[in-house]
Design an enzyme around this catalytic site. Structure first.
Site, short mmCIF file in Angstrom:
data_model
loop_
_atom_site.label_atom_id
_atom_site.label_comp_id
_atom_site.label_asym_id
_atom_site.label_seq_id
_atom_site.Cartn_x
_atom_site.Cartn_y
_atom_site.Cartn_z
N ASP A 1 18.24 -20.49 -26.58
CA ASP A 1 18.45 -20.20 -27.99
C ASP A 1 17.23 -20.32 -28.90
OD1 ASP A 1 20.91 -20.38 -26.75
OD2 ASP A 1 21.87 -21.52 -28.33
N GLU B 1 22.95 -32.37 -20.87
CA GLU B 1 22.74 -30.92 -20.99
C GLU B 1 21.33 -30.54 -20.55
OE1 GLU B 1 23.23 -27.55 -24.55
OE2 GLU B 1 23.46 -29.68 -24.99
#
Length: 428
Positions: free
Chosen positions: A163, A394
């Site tokens: 992102d 993550e």
């Protein structure tokens, strides 16, 4: 061995805890929906102990495929106010509701793996999904490379799955945030420290792109031609190149009646098109801003997927391997999402430096296939060492190994099991 067993058992618990009835969420709270490539990698983890559940994960994702062949990056199976932007912002008018763009096309590669390592049921379920896979790859080549250059574009940084990587700064800097964007409340920083997430300025631009897509009814030809962001991503380019090759192998394995010549043409054109991303002074394939032709500046973990895609010349891959080795010598854990020798490197901020297990998994496959077995082993080992050290986060700081982002993360657990954590510890 005891630590390995405990981590493998914990990885299985995470997959089961994140199961929402036929699909998993990446992690509770931060990501309460079904994400595209997260689900595909989750299937690899489930396959270690429940192959039927692995296939169900992929099938539920493809149940949300659009009529034009696109598999969306988020499937909103319910409205959860803990996530922004939710279905009311995207307004895709699909059933089920979804976001308006896709994510890296890794499904064909994972489905081929499941089909080759399974039995009759795996073959049958792969066969049912095959036409949907072909439609998905058609969509990428038709809508993201409309001029048939061999270089696919993305219309949003989120479509890359990486992102806020510095790769996108070129395209993001061109975006003018409209006065009527409106106020909004981000939810990600309610769950994770702001210094581990994209900035407010980046989020304004993310939502500007979504606003354009929503207002043109998610007309993907118009978005590619006129939208505020259109860049070539080595991550998407290389996963699609690998996916095309694996789609061709899968079709032959299944004995399907399909246009093999068309896929072979995609592979050849993409290999040629990828050369437009080569930056000699970086010694790597990097992102390209498709309207200006400008190239990003540094090597990323997506650059290393050139081995996975079999992109580039032998000389280019040799140079890339050399740079990759130098970066691994700097980092305690690899592979970082941005070159730590570059001033834009941030070891804790999302895709601007941290290590991601799913990227290591794919990079290691490519390195192994091209004779770089030691480097591949290093990356696979780091996928086990990091959760053992810090938990199933993550992403991870490549210098310290600190776990960052969401905890109890599905794809980190799935890759741990896939790379041997589960098998080495026995039947989890």
């Amino acid at each position: 061995m005891q630590k390995l067993r405990q981590s493998a058992e914990r990885a299985k618990e995470i997959l089961l805890a994140n199961d929402r009835g036929g699909y998993t969420v990446p992690t509770a709270g931060l990501y309460p929906y079904q994400w595209n490539w997260d689900s595909i990698f989750a299937a690899l983890g489930f396959a270690v102990f429940d192959r039927a559940r692995a296939w169900q994960e992929i099938e539920t994702l493809f149940d949300a495929q659009w009529a034009d062949g696109m598999v969306p990056h988020i499937v909103f199976r319910k409205n959860d106010p803990s996530y922004f932007p939710g279905p009311g912002i995207w307004q895709s008018n699909t059933d089920p509701m979804s976001s308006g763009h896709s994510q890296p096309p890794v499904a064909a590669s994972v489905i081929l793996t499941l089909a080759k390592t399974g039995g009759a049921d795996d073959i049958a379920r792969a066969r049912r999904l095959f036409p949907k896979l072909v439609a998905s790859h058609h969509w990428w080549h038709d809508y993201r490379d409309p001029d048939r250059t061999g270089l696919v574009g993305i219309i949003h940084p989120w479509e890359s799955g990486r992102d806020n990587c510095p790769d996108w700064d070129l395209g993001m800097d061109r975006i003018v945030v409209p006065d009527d964007l409106g106020p909004y409340h981000r939810r990600d920083t309610d769950h994770v420290d702001a210094d581990e997430r994209p900035t407010v300025q980046q989020y304004d631009r993310y939502l500007t792109i979504v606003k354009f897509g929503r207002e043109c009814g998610w007309d993907h030809r118009k978005i590619a031609a006129e939208g505020p962001f259109f860049m070539a991503d080595p991550g998407v380019q290389f996963t699609l190149m690998r996916g095309d090759r694996d789609l061709l192998e899968l079709g032959n394995l299944l004995g399907e009646d399909f246009d093999a010549g068309e896929i072979e043409d995609w592979i050849a054109l993409s290999k040629e098109g990828a050369q437009q991303m080569w930056r000699p002074d970086a010694g790597a394939f990097v992102a390209r801003e498709l309207r200006s032709g400008d190239l990003s500046t540094a090597l990323t973990n997506a650059s290393m997927l050139a081995f996975y895609a079999d992109a580039g010349t032998p000389a280019q891959l040799s140079e890339l391997a050399g740079h990759g080795g130098e970066i691994l010598d700097i980092c305690e854990y690899g592979f970082p999402s941005w070159d730590p020798r570059d001033e834009a490197f941030e070891s804790r901020r999302y895709w601007r430096g941290p290590v991601w297990s799913v990227m290591n998994y794919m990079i290691a496959i490519g390195l192994e296939e091209h004779g770089h077995a030691a480097m591949a082993a290093r990356l696979r080992d780091d996928c086990l060492r990091l959760p053992d050290r810090s938990g199933f986060y993550e992403y991870f700081d490549p210098m310290t190994g600190e776990g960052l982002g969401g905890p109890d993360f599905t794809w980190t657990a799935a890759i741990y099991l896939t790379l041997g954590g589960g098998r080495a510890a026995g039947d989890v």
